[in-house]
Design an enzyme around this catalytic site. Structure first.
Site, PDB file in Angstrom:
ATOM      1  N   CYS A  33     -15.302 -26.077 -11.425  1.00 10.30           N
ATOM      2  CA  CYS A  33     -16.656 -25.639 -11.055  1.00 10.30           C
ATOM      3  C   CYS A  33     -16.743 -24.176 -10.626  1.00 10.30           C
ATOM      4  O   CYS A  33     -17.347 -23.367 -11.317  1.00 10.30           O
ATOM      5  CB  CYS A  33     -17.179 -26.523  -9.928  1.00 10.30           C
TER       6      CYS A  33
HETATM    7  N1  NAD Z   1     -14.865 -32.263 -11.194  1.00  9.53           N
HETATM    8  C1  NAD Z   1     -15.780 -31.891 -10.324  1.00  9.53           C
HETATM    9  O1  NAD Z   1     -15.493 -31.723  -9.154  1.00  9.53           O
HETATM   10  C2  NAD Z   1     -17.226 -31.677 -10.734  1.00  9.53           C
HETATM   11  C3  NAD Z   1     -18.210 -31.667  -9.735  1.00  9.53           C
HETATM   12  C4  NAD Z   1     -19.529 -31.505 -10.077  1.00  9.53           C
HETATM   13  C5  NAD Z   1     -19.855 -31.314 -11.422  1.00  9.53           C
HETATM   14  N2  NAD Z   1     -18.896 -31.294 -12.380  1.00  9.53           N
HETATM   15  C6  NAD Z   1     -19.310 -31.116 -13.769  1.00  9.53           C
HETATM   16  O2  NAD Z   1     -19.328 -32.376 -14.418  1.00  9.53           O
HETATM   17  C7  NAD Z   1     -18.939 -32.236 -15.780  1.00  9.53           C
HETATM   18  C8  NAD Z   1     -17.750 -33.125 -16.080  1.00  9.53           C
HETATM   19  O3  NAD Z   1     -16.654 -32.682 -15.281  1.00  9.53           O
HETATM   20  P1  NAD Z   1     -15.377 -33.583 -15.014  1.00  9.53           P
HETATM   21  O4  NAD Z   1     -14.615 -32.882 -13.954  1.00  9.53           O
HETATM   22  O5  NAD Z   1     -15.784 -35.001 -14.812  1.00  9.53           O
HETATM   23  O6  NAD Z   1     -14.626 -33.429 -16.432  1.00  9.53           O
HETATM   24  P2  NAD Z   1     -13.421 -34.349 -16.947  1.00  9.53           P
HETATM   25  O7  NAD Z   1     -12.698 -33.503 -17.942  1.00  9.53           O
HETATM   26  O8  NAD Z   1     -12.680 -34.927 -15.789  1.00  9.53           O
HETATM   27  O9  NAD Z   1     -14.149 -35.542 -17.683  1.00  9.53           O
HETATM   28  C9  NAD Z   1     -14.895 -35.378 -18.842  1.00  9.53           C
HETATM   29  C10 NAD Z   1     -14.600 -36.558 -19.750  1.00  9.53           C
HETATM   30  O10 NAD Z   1     -15.458 -36.433 -20.884  1.00  9.53           O
HETATM   31  C11 NAD Z   1     -14.740 -36.888 -22.017  1.00  9.53           C
HETATM   32  N3  NAD Z   1     -15.396 -36.393 -23.225  1.00  9.53           N
HETATM   33  C12 NAD Z   1     -15.401 -35.143 -23.730  1.00  9.53           C
HETATM   34  N4  NAD Z   1     -16.124 -35.097 -24.859  1.00  9.53           N
HETATM   35  C13 NAD Z   1     -16.592 -36.336 -25.070  1.00  9.53           C
HETATM   36  C14 NAD Z   1     -17.384 -36.926 -26.081  1.00  9.53           C
HETATM   37  N5  NAD Z   1     -17.849 -36.199 -27.094  1.00  9.53           N
HETATM   38  N6  NAD Z   1     -17.659 -38.222 -25.994  1.00  9.53           N
HETATM   39  C15 NAD Z   1     -17.197 -38.981 -24.968  1.00  9.53           C
HETATM   40  N7  NAD Z   1     -16.420 -38.477 -23.981  1.00  9.53           N
HETATM   41  C16 NAD Z   1     -16.129 -37.178 -24.030  1.00  9.53           C
HETATM   42  C17 NAD Z   1     -13.349 -36.338 -21.792  1.00  9.53           C
HETATM   43  O11 NAD Z   1     -12.378 -37.006 -22.581  1.00  9.53           O
HETATM   44  C18 NAD Z   1     -13.175 -36.584 -20.291  1.00  9.53           C
HETATM   45  O12 NAD Z   1     -12.602 -37.843 -20.014  1.00  9.53           O
HETATM   46  C19 NAD Z   1     -18.681 -30.749 -15.991  1.00  9.53           C
HETATM   47  O13 NAD Z   1     -19.842 -30.145 -16.461  1.00  9.53           O
HETATM   48  C20 NAD Z   1     -18.386 -30.253 -14.595  1.00  9.53           C
HETATM   49  O14 NAD Z   1     -18.692 -28.882 -14.453  1.00  9.53           O
HETATM   50  C21 NAD Z   1     -17.584 -31.501 -12.064  1.00  9.53           C
END
Ligand code: NAD
Length: 443
Positions: A280
């Protein structure tokens, strides 16, 4: 007539919500998606995760957890009770009523938003969407994504947002490792592409999350999220800059901050460190920076904060060599233990971790670099191929320098300070160690 049809769609949707017969899909079962899927299942909905990684799908279906903040027994129970399952296929979408999207939103190497995951998912959904669907994006992104990027793709289906389906943006605010603030007790901001979408999305999240904060548009909700992360990035940069200045002036920045934060108003604690990490803080502000250019606007704070925060691993390297130099050691003949690889304490996420950058820089200067992280047993990414070494007495006595880059709470810092010849503590993790002044150099 169209109003009546839309009203009927809305009523039908809200009735399903009331009766808890609504089926929920969560696309992307990562740090954000999986905890949300669990919360939705706990709230009584039937939940299916759509995840492109087949290993993750298999794990979820076996009830096996892979996200730090989730209790293993909660996941296995919900799967056993048939309330949560996962699939790699989008063909389940027509059976769903609400689809929440939590896929990555990275930057490319030129710091330009890379929306390929969001676009890909939206295209998949456009093939399966049906009247009455709610689609809600949770991935962090620039203001305008839901309205300008997703809406046209979904409307290629021939269905219209607000009339046939509902489209919203609701940023996830999860703070990995935070014991107090979890998905369900952190207020959730929601914005729709119109009033119908907002009504549906607000009602939906209101069933799962304790407090929902409706805003007037998806764009506002998107701006809220990037502002929150920019706020952190800028304040961390400010305190990092103070640390750089204190170093020149021979002041202990931690002492300055401890005293400053005794002020009961008008100030908020932020601490310096080896840089910023995670998915983030280092990335999201650049989403806003990029979008601002469309309006001929330069977000100067964001650029400056990124510059300062990204310079911190270089400062850690410089300070490490100063410490070793005082002991008559050359970098190229030094053995350095980097203590902590995760980007923050007590989690296993190494994405964008400044510790990785520190390791690379020390290696470039010819040092032998080892690392220890209780949460990351091996690291085979970003051109590195390392295993976490056990924190034995011999190891601590044998290295020339320990650099604390993550303040994991389970580490025995008094022992580290007692045994290691010298310690560079970038996180003030040794604060409670008596007489640390002899051996510990702070950032
Ligand atoms: N990790 C954090 O602390 C946090 C906090 C707030 C917001 N976010 C936001 O949330 C979003 C997700 O972050 P995250 O940390 O959960 O990412 P992550 O990488 O942990 O999880 C994302 C998942 O999406 C899957 N994915 C990707 N493309 C796909 C598709 N086409 N179809 C189905 N699945 C698919 C990936 O395989 C993965 O398992 C980002 O935009 C991030 O900026 C993250």
């Amino acid at each position: 007539m169209p109003e009546k049809r839309v009203e009927a769609l809305l009523e039908n949707w809200l009735q399903k919500l009331e009766e808890q017969t609504l089926r929920v899909g969560v696309v992307g079962l990562g740090y954000v998606g999986l905890p949300f899927a669990l919360e939705a299942a706990e709230a009584g909905f039937q939940v299916v995760g759509i995840e492109r990684n087949p290993e993750r799908v298999a794990k979820v279906n076996r009830g096996e957890n892979y996200v730090d903040d989730i209790r293993d027994e909660d996941l296995s129970r919900l799967v056993r009770e048939g309330r949560l399952s996962a699939t790699t296929e989008f063909d389940v979408v027509p059976e769903l009523d609400a689809v929440v999207i939590a896929v990555p939103t990275p930057l490319d190497k030129n710091l330009v938003p890379d929306l390929q995951y969001v676009k890909h998912v939206t295209e998949e959904l456009s093939h399966h969407i049906r009247p009455g669907h709610l689609v809600s994006l949770e991935s962090t992104t620039f203001p305008g994504t839901t309205e300008e990027v997703m809406r046209p793709i979904l409307e290629r289906s021939g269905l219209r947002a607000e009339e046939d389906f509902f489209l919203a943006y609701s940023p996830e605010r999860v703070d990995p490792g935070n014991k107090r603030w979890k998905t369900n007790n952190t207020a959730k901001v929601v914005g729709g592409v119109g009033p119908n979408s907002l009504r549906v999305a607000e009602a939906f999240y209101g069933r799962i999350i304790e407090e929902v904060v409706p805003v007037s548009s998806a764009r506002v909700a998107e701006m809220v999220k990037v502002y929150e992360n920019t706020f952190r990035a800028v304040n961390i940069a400010l305190v990092n800059e103070l640390a750089l200045l204190c170093d020149r002036m021979g002041l202990n920045v931690w002492e300055v901050l401890d005293a400053a934060f005794t002020k009961p108003f008008g100030i908020m604690p932020f601490y310096p460190g080896p840089g910023v990490g995670g998915h983030c803080i280092p990335l999201d502000p650049h989403y806003l920076e990029w979008k601002a250019r469309e309006y001929n606007f330069r977000t100067r704070f964001i650029g400056l904060a990124g510059e300062i925060n990204r310079s911190m691993p270089y400062f850690v390297r410089e300070k490490a060599w100063r410490v070793l130099n005082e002991a008559g050691k050359a970098p190229s003949r030094s053995r350095v233990l980097v203590l902590g690889l995760a980007y923050k304490a007590d989690i296993s996420d190494w994405r964008e971790s400044p510790a990785v950058e520190v390791i690379k820089l020390l290696q470039q200067d010819g040092a032998e670099v080892l690392y220890h992280d209780p949460y990351i047993p091996e690291f085979k990414q970003e051109g590195l191929d390392l295993q976490s070494v056990p924190l034995t007495d011999e190891l601590l006595q044998d290295v020339d320098l320990v650099i604390i880059t993550t303040a994991h709470t389970g580490v025995d810092y008094p022992r580290v300070v007692r045994l290691a010849p010298r310690v560079l503590d970038t996180k003030n993790a040794t604060k409670a160690v008596p007489d640390r002044g002899q051996k510990v150099v702070l950032l």
